[in-house]
Design an enzyme around this catalytic site. Structure first.
Site, PDB file in Angstrom:
ATOM      1  N   SER A 182       0.992  -1.395  -0.149  1.00 56.88           N
ATOM      2  CA  SER A 182      -0.030   0.119  -0.071  1.00 56.88           C
ATOM      3  C   SER A 182       1.036   1.250   0.248  1.00 56.88           C
ATOM      4  CB  SER A 182      -1.096  -0.100   1.492  1.00 56.88           C
ATOM      5  OG  SER A 182      -0.138   0.052   2.023  1.00 56.88           O
TER       6      SER A 182
ATOM      7  N   GLU B 103       1.105   5.715   0.634  1.00 62.52           N
ATOM      8  CA  GLU B 103       0.434   6.711   1.494  1.00 62.52           C
ATOM      9  C   GLU B 103       0.689   7.710   0.847  1.00 62.52           C
ATOM     10  OE1 GLU B 103       0.743   6.238   5.501  1.00 62.52           O
ATOM     11  OE2 GLU B 103       1.081   8.398   5.832  1.00 62.52           O
TER      12      GLU B 103
ATOM     13  N   THR C 160      -2.926  11.112   4.234  1.00 70.07           N
ATOM     14  CA  THR C 160      -3.820  11.045   5.617  1.00 70.07           C
ATOM     15  C   THR C 160      -4.567  12.401   5.784  1.00 70.07           C
ATOM     16  OG1 THR C 160      -1.238  12.950   4.614  1.00 70.07           O
ATOM     17  CG2 THR C 160      -0.804  10.711   5.247  1.00 70.07           C
TER      18      THR C 160
ATOM     19  N   ALA D 152      -5.221  17.814  10.983  1.00 68.69           N
ATOM     20  CA  ALA D 152      -6.610  18.593  12.360  1.00 68.69           C
ATOM     21  C   ALA D 152      -6.997  19.597  11.708  1.00 68.69           C
ATOM     22  CB  ALA D 152      -5.874  18.256  13.804  1.00 68.69           C
TER      23      ALA D 152
ATOM     24  N   ARG E 295      -5.140   9.529  16.715  1.00 66.51           N
ATOM     25  CA  ARG E 295      -5.441  10.378  17.632  1.00 66.51           C
ATOM     26  C   ARG E 295      -5.058  11.405  16.681  1.00 66.51           C
ATOM     27  NH1 ARG E 295      -1.509  11.809  22.329  1.00 66.51           N
ATOM     28  NH2 ARG E 295      -0.638  12.772  20.247  1.00 66.51           N
TER      29      ARG E 295
ATOM     30  N   ASP F 227      -2.187  14.767  16.100  1.00 65.96           N
ATOM     31  CA  ASP F 227      -1.178  15.619  16.675  1.00 65.96           C
ATOM     32  C   ASP F 227      -1.856  17.164  17.246  1.00 65.96           C
ATOM     33  OD1 ASP F 227       0.737  13.867  18.039  1.00 65.96           O
ATOM     34  OD2 ASP F 227       1.405  14.002  15.335  1.00 65.96           O
TER      35      ASP F 227
ATOM     36  N   HIS G 225       5.636   4.996  21.013  1.00 68.69           N
ATOM     37  CA  HIS G 225       4.960   6.110  20.866  1.00 68.69           C
ATOM     38  C   HIS G 225       5.866   7.654  21.560  1.00 68.69           C
ATOM     39  CE1 HIS G 225       2.662   9.643  20.687  1.00 68.69           C
ATOM     40  NE2 HIS G 225       2.266   9.583  19.741  1.00 68.69           N
TER      41      HIS G 225
ATOM     42  N   LYS H  74      -6.417   0.151  21.928  1.00 73.97           N
ATOM     43  CA  LYS H  74      -7.149   0.104  20.574  1.00 73.97           C
ATOM     44  C   LYS H  74      -7.867  -1.391  19.875  1.00 73.97           C
ATOM     45  CE  LYS H  74      -3.819   2.334  18.892  1.00 73.97           C
ATOM     46  NZ  LYS H  74      -2.468   3.445  18.247  1.00 73.97           N
TER      47      LYS H  74
ATOM     48  N   GLN I 118       4.282   2.916  12.445  1.00 81.49           N
ATOM     49  CA  GLN I 118       6.111   3.801  11.972  1.00 81.49           C
ATOM     50  C   GLN I 118       6.680   3.434  11.670  1.00 81.49           C
ATOM     51  OE1 GLN I 118       6.285   7.002  11.615  1.00 81.49           O
ATOM     52  NE2 GLN I 118       5.598   7.904  13.427  1.00 81.49           N
TER      53      GLN I 118
ATOM     54  N   PHE J 198      12.971  15.436  11.127  1.00 79.98           N
ATOM     55  CA  PHE J 198      11.083  14.396  10.884  1.00 79.98           C
ATOM     56  C   PHE J 198      11.318  13.189  11.926  1.00 79.98           C
ATOM     57  CE2 PHE J 198       7.998  12.569   8.944  1.00 79.98           C
ATOM     58  CZ  PHE J 198       7.145  12.694   9.537  1.00 79.98           C
TER      59      PHE J 198
ATOM     60  N   HIS K  55       3.707  -0.758   3.622  1.00 84.12           N
ATOM     61  CA  HIS K  55       2.643   0.219   3.355  1.00 84.12           C
ATOM     62  C   HIS K  55       3.545   0.814   3.655  1.00 84.12           C
ATOM     63  CE1 HIS K  55      -0.132   3.093   4.447  1.00 84.12           C
ATOM     64  NE2 HIS K  55       0.183   3.348   5.080  1.00 84.12           N
TER      65      HIS K  55
HETATM   66  P1  FAD Z   1      -3.158   6.926  19.913  1.00 82.97           P
HETATM   67  O1  FAD Z   1      -2.644   5.286  19.933  1.00 82.97           O
HETATM   68  O2  FAD Z   1      -4.182   7.439  20.831  1.00 82.97           O
HETATM   69  O3  FAD Z   1      -1.941   7.491  21.593  1.00 82.97           O
HETATM   70  C1  FAD Z   1      -1.172   8.303  21.152  1.00 82.97           C
HETATM   71  C2  FAD Z   1      -0.309   8.474  23.217  1.00 82.97           C
HETATM   72  O4  FAD Z   1      -1.087   8.838  23.754  1.00 82.97           O
HETATM   73  C3  FAD Z   1       0.479   7.363  22.849  1.00 82.97           C
HETATM   74  O5  FAD Z   1       1.639   7.653  23.530  1.00 82.97           O
HETATM   75  C4  FAD Z   1       0.167   6.443  23.961  1.00 82.97           C
HETATM   76  O6  FAD Z   1       0.353   5.271  24.697  1.00 82.97           O
HETATM   77  C5  FAD Z   1      -0.681   7.624  24.798  1.00 82.97           C
HETATM   78  N1  FAD Z   1      -2.714   7.020  25.846  1.00 82.97           N
HETATM   79  C6  FAD Z   1      -4.007   6.289  24.440  1.00 82.97           C
HETATM   80  N2  FAD Z   1      -4.206   5.741  25.531  1.00 82.97           N
HETATM   81  C7  FAD Z   1      -4.554   6.234  26.580  1.00 82.97           C
HETATM   82  C8  FAD Z   1      -5.189   6.548  27.353  1.00 82.97           C
HETATM   83  N3  FAD Z   1      -6.070   5.743  28.019  1.00 82.97           N
HETATM   84  N4  FAD Z   1      -4.077   6.906  28.763  1.00 82.97           N
HETATM   85  C9  FAD Z   1      -3.339   7.548  28.915  1.00 82.97           C
HETATM   86  N5  FAD Z   1      -2.567   7.308  27.281  1.00 82.97           N
HETATM   87  C10 FAD Z   1      -2.865   6.643  26.729  1.00 82.97           C
HETATM   88  N6  FAD Z   1      -1.285  11.963  12.142  1.00 82.97           N
HETATM   89  C11 FAD Z   1      -2.090  12.799  11.173  1.00 82.97           C
HETATM   90  O7  FAD Z   1      -1.949  14.029  12.313  1.00 82.97           O
HETATM   91  N7  FAD Z   1      -2.430  12.518  10.811  1.00 82.97           N
HETATM   92  C12 FAD Z   1      -2.054  11.462   9.719  1.00 82.97           C
HETATM   93  O8  FAD Z   1      -3.020  11.014   8.868  1.00 82.97           O
HETATM   94  C13 FAD Z   1      -1.875  10.328  10.291  1.00 82.97           C
HETATM   95  N8  FAD Z   1      -0.828   9.585   9.915  1.00 82.97           N
HETATM   96  C14 FAD Z   1      -0.280   8.539  10.611  1.00 82.97           C
HETATM   97  C15 FAD Z   1      -0.213   7.372  10.384  1.00 82.97           C
HETATM   98  C16 FAD Z   1       0.978   6.307  10.405  1.00 82.97           C
HETATM   99  C17 FAD Z   1       0.626   4.473   9.806  1.00 82.97           C
HETATM  100  C18 FAD Z   1       1.433   6.504  12.183  1.00 82.97           C
HETATM  101  C19 FAD Z   1       1.756   5.603  12.198  1.00 82.97           C
HETATM  102  C20 FAD Z   1       0.831   7.836  11.952  1.00 82.97           C
HETATM  103  C21 FAD Z   1       0.071   8.383  11.897  1.00 82.97           C
HETATM  104  N9  FAD Z   1       0.004   9.891  12.169  1.00 82.97           N
HETATM  105  C22 FAD Z   1      -0.926  10.506  11.698  1.00 82.97           C
HETATM  106  C23 FAD Z   1       0.841  10.361  13.497  1.00 82.97           C
HETATM  107  C24 FAD Z   1       0.263  10.131  14.933  1.00 82.97           C
HETATM  108  O9  FAD Z   1      -1.262  10.962  15.281  1.00 82.97           O
HETATM  109  C25 FAD Z   1       0.776  10.316  15.490  1.00 82.97           C
HETATM  110  O10 FAD Z   1       1.543   9.989  15.948  1.00 82.97           O
HETATM  111  C26 FAD Z   1      -0.236  11.058  17.138  1.00 82.97           C
HETATM  112  O11 FAD Z   1       1.224  11.037  18.259  1.00 82.97           O
HETATM  113  C27 FAD Z   1      -0.481   9.423  18.207  1.00 82.97           C
HETATM  114  O12 FAD Z   1      -1.711   8.819  16.982  1.00 82.97           O
HETATM  115  P2  FAD Z   1      -2.308   7.142  17.670  1.00 82.97           P
HETATM  116  O13 FAD Z   1      -3.440   6.786  16.528  1.00 82.97           O
HETATM  117  O14 FAD Z   1      -1.144   6.419  17.106  1.00 82.97           O
HETATM  118  O15 FAD Z   1      -2.494   8.154  19.224  1.00 82.97           O
END
Ligand code: FAD
Length: 277
Positions: free
Chosen positions: A5, A7, A38, A41, A97, A99, A139, A155, A166, A206, A256
């Protein structure tokens, strides 16, 4: 043959749109399972993703997959986007989630990706195949690796069908992560995210921000090449192709590619892997 895939990020200018079209044409030969787009926000960037997803599907014929992040968004905004993606025929999303951009005050209704996944499932049942992010090198905001693993599992428990990692350059980080999640009872496919190397200075900057480690031996070789862009590209492609080979041989179910909307760095890796289909 591993699933492949690509991106892309959503282009914002005509020049960037033309570049994405050229890249998409060149990468078609690899018959990707899907391409993803991608999502940034907040504000006007929202519509760029959906426009790009539509274009990649209607103009290029790809299965086209939107990324969707919850940070900075309300439930209603996310609900609207999901409706739109369903209307566009999307069956798969990458749920994150995200950033928060600096200066953005509203953190959003949903705090973590696990809450976003639960929300998607509550609104749409099993309609969407949901991919999530995974971090073999942990992370950057996680307290520690085990806590991060627990959050990753949350998740999956909320309904994720697959994960994309990542990027990383040390295959052991991936294999160890997969071992750990399997021991925790997680069975979904974990697809390694692959970052081809083109501009090393940019990559290093980066990587510091997103917590991806560049092994010292790679950094030192890159430093030695200096301004020799061709040597950097060739060495980078050899390193990343070698990484892909080890990952696939070790059982990775797919690759990917983070293309950054450029064809050449990804082509250079794939041509070394002999996976044209
Ligand atoms: P989460 O899984 O929610 O985790 C984020 C942090 O919070 C982690 O440190 C985790 O340990 C912690 N955490 C989770 N749940 C809890 C809880 N209940 N209590 C306390 N801490 C908790 N970013 C963008 O803005 N746009 C994109 O399109 C994008 N595409 C991406 C694609 C891929 C394949 C990857 C790997 C990353 C991408 N990102 C993107 C980056 C991503 O949004 C960031 O890495 C972000 O900081 C974390 O997102 P997540 O979904 O992994 O978060």
């Amino acid at each position: 043959m591993p699933a492949i895939s690509f991106e892309f990020y959503p282009p914002k200018t005509d020049e960037q749109r033309a570049q994405l079209d050229r890249t998409a044409e060149k990468l078609k030969v690899y018959a990707p399972d899907y391409v993803s787009c991608t999502f940034g926000a907040g504000g006007s960037t929202l519509s760029y993703t959906s426009e790009t997803v539509r274009h990649l599907h209607q103009h290029h014929g790809f299965e086209s997959v939107p990324h969707l992040s919850c940070v900075g968004g309300s439930r209603e905004e996310i609900r609207e986007l999901l409706r739109l993606y369903r209307a566009l025929g999307c069956r798969r999303v990458v749920a994150l989630r995200g950033d928060l951009p600096s200066g953005m005050g509203f953190t959003g209704d949903l705090r973590y990706a696990s809450e976003l996944i639960a929300f998607i499932r509550s609104e749409h049942g099993d309609y969407f195949h949901i991919e999530v992010g995974a971090y073999p090198e942990t992370h950057p905001q996680a307290d520690d690796a085990l806590t991060d693993l627990k959050h990753f599992k949350a998740k999956v428990d909320a309904g994720a069908d697959g994960a994309i990692t990542q990027y990383f350059y040390n295959p052991d980080a991936y294999f160890h992560f997969v071992d750990q999640v399997r021991k925790a009872g997680v069975e979904i496919p974990i697809i390694p995210g692959i970052m081809p190397i083109s501009n090393f200075t940019q990559l290093r900057r980066f990587s510091e921000a997103c917590g991806a480690e560049i092994p010292r031996w790679i950094g030192k070789r890159m430093q030695a090449f200096g301004d020799d862009a061709e040597a950097v590209r060739d060495f980078g492609a050899d390193v990343v192709a070698g990484l892909c080979e080890r990952l696939v041989a070790g059982g990775a179910p797919g690759l990917h590619f983070y293309t950054l909307n450029l064809a050449k760095p990804t082509q250079a890796v794939l041509s070394r892997l002999n996976v044209a289909r």
